[in-house]
Design a protein around this motif. Sequence first.
Motif, PDB file in Angstrom:
ATOM      1  N   PHE A 124       0.832  -1.201   0.000  1.00 17.55           N
ATOM      2  CA  PHE A 124       0.000   0.000   0.000  1.00 17.55           C
ATOM      3  C   PHE A 124       0.870   1.256   0.000  1.00 17.55           C
ATOM      4  CE2 PHE A 124      -3.439  -2.847   1.196  1.00 17.55           C
ATOM      5  CZ  PHE A 124      -4.521  -2.265   0.544  1.00 17.55           C
ATOM      6  N   GLY A 125       1.978   1.224   0.734  1.00 15.09           N
ATOM      7  CA  GLY A 125       2.866   2.383   0.755  1.00 15.09           C
ATOM      8  C   GLY A 125       3.488   2.645  -0.602  1.00 15.09           C
ATOM      9  N   ILE A 126       3.915   1.569  -1.276  1.00 18.01           N
ATOM     10  CA  ILE A 126       4.513   1.734  -2.613  1.00 18.01           C
ATOM     11  C   ILE A 126       3.502   2.323  -3.579  1.00 18.01           C
ATOM     12  CG2 ILE A 126       5.381   0.444  -4.596  1.00 18.01           C
ATOM     13  CD1 ILE A 126       6.751  -1.442  -2.615  1.00 18.01           C
ATOM     14  N   ILE A 127       2.265   1.831  -3.527  1.00 20.83           N
ATOM     15  CA  ILE A 127       1.245   2.325  -4.450  1.00 20.83           C
ATOM     16  C   ILE A 127       0.913   3.790  -4.155  1.00 20.83           C
ATOM     17  CG2 ILE A 127      -1.147   2.061  -5.197  1.00 20.83           C
ATOM     18  CD1 ILE A 127      -0.845  -0.928  -4.745  1.00 20.83           C
ATOM     19  N   VAL A 152       3.519   0.297 -15.041  1.00 20.94           N
ATOM     20  CA  VAL A 152       3.639  -1.085 -14.569  1.00 20.94           C
ATOM     21  C   VAL A 152       2.318  -1.560 -13.971  1.00 20.94           C
ATOM     22  CG1 VAL A 152       4.878  -2.634 -13.017  1.00 20.94           C
ATOM     23  CG2 VAL A 152       6.098  -0.763 -14.149  1.00 20.94           C
ATOM     24  N   LEU A 153       1.695  -0.719 -13.143  1.00 24.64           N
ATOM     25  CA  LEU A 153       0.426  -1.092 -12.531  1.00 24.64           C
ATOM     26  C   LEU A 153      -0.666  -1.257 -13.582  1.00 24.64           C
ATOM     27  CD1 LEU A 153       0.519   1.309  -9.437  1.00 24.64           C
ATOM     28  CD2 LEU A 153       1.112  -1.115  -9.527  1.00 24.64           C
ATOM     29  N   THR A 154      -0.677  -0.359 -14.570  1.00 25.30           N
ATOM     30  CA  THR A 154      -1.647  -0.480 -15.663  1.00 25.30           C
ATOM     31  C   THR A 154      -1.451  -1.780 -16.434  1.00 25.30           C
ATOM     32  OG1 THR A 154      -1.692   1.935 -15.888  1.00 25.30           O
ATOM     33  CG2 THR A 154      -2.558   0.642 -17.724  1.00 25.30           C
ATOM     34  N   ALA A 155      -0.199  -2.110 -16.706  1.00 26.16           N
ATOM     35  CA  ALA A 155       0.094  -3.352 -17.426  1.00 26.16           C
ATOM     36  C   ALA A 155      -0.329  -4.568 -16.609  1.00 26.16           C
ATOM     37  CB  ALA A 155       1.581  -3.427 -17.766  1.00 26.16           C
ATOM     38  N   LEU A 156      -0.128  -4.522 -15.293  1.00 20.90           N
ATOM     39  CA  LEU A 156      -0.554  -5.631 -14.437  1.00 20.90           C
ATOM     40  C   LEU A 156      -2.063  -5.827 -14.505  1.00 20.90           C
ATOM     41  CD1 LEU A 156       1.598  -5.191 -11.194  1.00 20.90           C
ATOM     42  CD2 LEU A 156       1.580  -7.183 -12.706  1.00 20.90           C
ATOM     43  N   VAL A 157      -2.795  -4.713 -14.471  1.00 22.52           N
ATOM     44  CA  VAL A 157      -4.257  -4.792 -14.551  1.00 22.52           C
ATOM     45  C   VAL A 157      -4.682  -5.406 -15.880  1.00 22.52           C
ATOM     46  CG1 VAL A 157      -6.374  -3.437 -14.650  1.00 22.52           C
ATOM     47  CG2 VAL A 157      -4.614  -2.875 -12.977  1.00 22.52           C
ATOM     48  N   LEU A 158      -4.113  -4.919 -16.973  1.00 23.11           N
ATOM     49  CA  LEU A 158      -4.495  -5.414 -18.298  1.00 23.11           C
ATOM     50  C   LEU A 158      -4.109  -6.882 -18.468  1.00 23.11           C
ATOM     51  CD1 LEU A 158      -3.484  -2.332 -20.484  1.00 23.11           C
ATOM     52  CD2 LEU A 158      -5.777  -3.027 -19.782  1.00 23.11           C
ATOM     53  N   ALA A 159      -2.931  -7.256 -17.979  1.00 20.30           N
ATOM     54  CA  ALA A 159      -2.512  -8.663 -18.078  1.00 20.30           C
ATOM     55  C   ALA A 159      -3.447  -9.559 -17.275  1.00 20.30           C
ATOM     56  CB  ALA A 159      -1.071  -8.804 -17.588  1.00 20.30           C
ATOM     57  N   PHE A 160      -3.876  -9.071 -16.118  1.00 17.38           N
ATOM     58  CA  PHE A 160      -4.817  -9.822 -15.292  1.00 17.38           C
ATOM     59  C   PHE A 160      -6.133 -10.025 -16.031  1.00 17.38           C
ATOM     60  CE2 PHE A 160      -6.250 -10.935 -10.947  1.00 17.38           C
ATOM     61  CZ  PHE A 160      -5.096 -11.556 -10.529  1.00 17.38           C
ATOM     62  N   MET A 161      -6.592  -8.980 -16.719  1.00 17.95           N
ATOM     63  CA  MET A 161      -7.839  -9.062 -17.463  1.00 17.95           C
ATOM     64  C   MET A 161      -7.741 -10.056 -18.611  1.00 17.95           C
ATOM     65  SD  MET A 161      -8.750  -4.987 -17.642  1.00 17.95           S
ATOM     66  CE  MET A 161     -10.046  -5.257 -18.856  1.00 17.95           C
ATOM     67  N   LEU A 186       1.822   4.118 -24.564  1.00 18.32           N
ATOM     68  CA  LEU A 186       1.521   3.320 -25.747  1.00 18.32           C
ATOM     69  C   LEU A 186       2.658   2.374 -26.108  1.00 18.32           C
ATOM     70  CD1 LEU A 186      -0.245   5.958 -28.036  1.00 18.32           C
ATOM     71  CD2 LEU A 186      -1.296   4.103 -26.734  1.00 18.32           C
ATOM     72  N   VAL A 187       3.871   2.693 -25.684  1.00 22.61           N
ATOM     73  CA  VAL A 187       5.019   1.827 -25.987  1.00 22.61           C
ATOM     74  C   VAL A 187       5.288   0.856 -24.840  1.00 22.61           C
ATOM     75  CG1 VAL A 187       7.499   1.771 -26.449  1.00 22.61           C
ATOM     76  CG2 VAL A 187       6.075   3.510 -27.540  1.00 22.61           C
ATOM     77  N   LEU A 188       5.360   1.397 -23.618  1.00 25.69           N
ATOM     78  CA  LEU A 188       5.760   0.561 -22.485  1.00 25.69           C
ATOM     79  C   LEU A 188       4.680  -0.429 -22.063  1.00 25.69           C
ATOM     80  CD1 LEU A 188       7.675   2.943 -20.045  1.00 25.69           C
ATOM     81  CD2 LEU A 188       8.593   1.135 -21.487  1.00 25.69           C
ATOM     82  N   VAL A 189       3.437   0.044 -21.986  1.00 25.81           N
ATOM     83  CA  VAL A 189       2.372  -0.808 -21.454  1.00 25.81           C
ATOM     84  C   VAL A 189       2.183  -2.077 -22.278  1.00 25.81           C
ATOM     85  CG1 VAL A 189      -0.107  -0.937 -20.977  1.00 25.81           C
ATOM     86  CG2 VAL A 189       1.197   1.061 -20.243  1.00 25.81           C
ATOM     87  N   PRO A 190       2.080  -2.003 -23.626  1.00 26.29           N
ATOM     88  CA  PRO A 190       1.942  -3.260 -24.381  1.00 26.29           C
ATOM     89  C   PRO A 190       3.106  -4.217 -24.173  1.00 26.29           C
ATOM     90  CG  PRO A 190       1.363  -1.385 -25.761  1.00 26.29           C
ATOM     91  CD  PRO A 190       1.969  -0.829 -24.506  1.00 26.29           C
ATOM     92  N   ILE A 191       4.337  -3.678 -24.098  1.00 28.16           N
ATOM     93  CA  ILE A 191       5.491  -4.553 -23.877  1.00 28.16           C
ATOM     94  C   ILE A 191       5.392  -5.242 -22.525  1.00 28.16           C
ATOM     95  CG2 ILE A 191       8.000  -4.582 -23.570  1.00 28.16           C
ATOM     96  CD1 ILE A 191       8.184  -2.278 -25.554  1.00 28.16           C
ATOM     97  N   LEU A 192       5.053  -4.464 -21.488  1.00 26.83           N
ATOM     98  CA  LEU A 192       4.926  -5.038 -20.151  1.00 26.83           C
ATOM     99  C   LEU A 192       3.793  -6.048 -20.083  1.00 26.83           C
ATOM    100  CD1 LEU A 192       5.467  -1.804 -18.016  1.00 26.83           C
ATOM    101  CD2 LEU A 192       7.015  -3.761 -18.174  1.00 26.83           C
ATOM    102  N   VAL A 193       2.655  -5.742 -20.723  1.00 24.63           N
ATOM    103  CA  VAL A 193       1.524  -6.670 -20.725  1.00 24.63           C
ATOM    104  C   VAL A 193       1.934  -8.005 -21.334  1.00 24.63           C
ATOM    105  CG1 VAL A 193      -0.731  -7.129 -21.749  1.00 24.63           C
ATOM    106  CG2 VAL A 193      -0.284  -4.928 -20.694  1.00 24.63           C
ATOM    107  N   PHE A 194       2.638  -7.954 -22.458  1.00 21.29           N
ATOM    108  CA  PHE A 194       3.046  -9.189 -23.138  1.00 21.29           C
ATOM    109  C   PHE A 194       3.939 -10.048 -22.240  1.00 21.29           C
ATOM    110  CE2 PHE A 194       6.126 -11.503 -25.743  1.00 21.29           C
ATOM    111  CZ  PHE A 194       5.277 -12.291 -26.499  1.00 21.29           C
ATOM    112  N   PHE A 195       4.924  -9.418 -21.602  1.00 21.89           N
ATOM    113  CA  PHE A 195       5.849 -10.205 -20.783  1.00 21.89           C
ATOM    114  C   PHE A 195       5.206 -10.647 -19.471  1.00 21.89           C
ATOM    115  CE2 PHE A 195       9.045  -8.231 -23.556  1.00 21.89           C
ATOM    116  CZ  PHE A 195       9.749  -9.374 -23.919  1.00 21.89           C
ATOM    117  N   PHE A 196       4.272  -9.854 -18.927  1.00 24.43           N
ATOM    118  CA  PHE A 196       3.554 -10.302 -17.732  1.00 24.43           C
ATOM    119  C   PHE A 196       2.740 -11.552 -18.037  1.00 24.43           C
ATOM    120  CE2 PHE A 196       3.563  -5.854 -15.671  1.00 24.43           C
ATOM    121  CZ  PHE A 196       4.714  -6.178 -14.963  1.00 24.43           C
ATOM    122  N   MET A 197       2.099 -11.597 -19.214  1.00 24.08           N
ATOM    123  CA  MET A 197       1.326 -12.783 -19.578  1.00 24.08           C
ATOM    124  C   MET A 197       2.236 -13.951 -19.932  1.00 24.08           C
ATOM    125  SD  MET A 197      -2.030 -11.546 -21.685  1.00 24.08           S
ATOM    126  CE  MET A 197      -1.087 -10.944 -23.092  1.00 24.08           C
TER     127      MET A 197
END
Length: 358
Positions: free
Chosen positions: A29-32, A42-51, A166-177
């Motif tokens: 919670f403190g980090i967030i 990173v948090l956005t990518a985690l949410v999208l990967a979870f979805m 638009l660049v970072l989030v798709p890359i992070l989503v792909f590797f999170f999945m």
Amino acid sequence: MINVIRGWMDRYFSDEEAILFSVLLIACFGIIIWLGRPLAPVLTALVLAFMMQGGVNRLQSVGIGHTAAVLVVFLAAVSGFIGFVVGVVPAILAQVESFITELPRLVAGVQSQLLVLTERYPDYFSAEQINLLVNQVGQQVSSIGQWLLSFSLESLPNLLGVLIYLVLVPILVFFFMKDGDLLLAAIGRALPDRRPIMAQVWAEMQHQVSNYVRGKALEIAIVGAVTFLAFVMLDLRYAALLALLVGLSVIVPYIGAAVVTVPVAAVAFIQFGWGSDFFWVLGVYALIQALDGNVLVPLLFSEVVNLHPVAIIIAVLLFGGIWGFWGVFFAIPLATLAKAVVSAWPVVQRKAELVHSD
């Protein structure tokens, strides 16, 4: 007093895992809270990967390999996003621009419609009251229009941030999945081998949060699309803009539907007056809300959300005040997390009591 505190600590924190779990929760919670902005991609990518993980699991269940399933789901999501940006966003932006431009005329239309009340009900409404009300509303509308204009101008420097997303989030989503299991295994190696509380909370949250996020995204899409089609059939102006508001309103249970009723009713009143078309719009809107609450939500969240409405409203107000939009969106999962933690904690309590009894 010291004995009371010591007894409470022994009762709820006698297990080492309980102490470690508390520290991890506070740290997360403190980090967030303090690092949420720089870590937003990173948090956005985690949410999208979870979805999107549910789609990957379904493809794997029919025999498709993990990497191929990730590629299929990822490319489908990117194609859907591009289609939304190309096909839907321009229409919404055009309607927003048209709405801002026509605000003065809309206010004048409201005034003319309200003046009818002075003719029909002179004992209850006077022209002076209506004019005073319209002037106050006009001032507020003018300030809102100026805010929207300044907001659009101030957002220009943030285009670089949008490009980064638009660049970072798709890359992070792909590797999170793709490497999610490896990342979770690495985190698990840093934790104690015996962690029943964490395992119980994680199992419940993995089911609850993933299903909730995917279900909420599907609910937004369905409600928004149905509302848009209904408003177009009723020939209501700003159908795309209003449908977007109605779709997003489902993020905030109970409160969202009540708030969005105001712009829907206002636009319908300005366009149709007190005629039958106005009541048709309100009736169809009420029907959509009723079907959403009584049919769609039970279908999508029958096994997910088991919280009292008061708890949901408190969670929306609390987490929305802390984290804004994302706090509102994840208010119910966060409340579910709190409930899962509370229900897991008595296990430690009973263990502690057994130890003391021996």
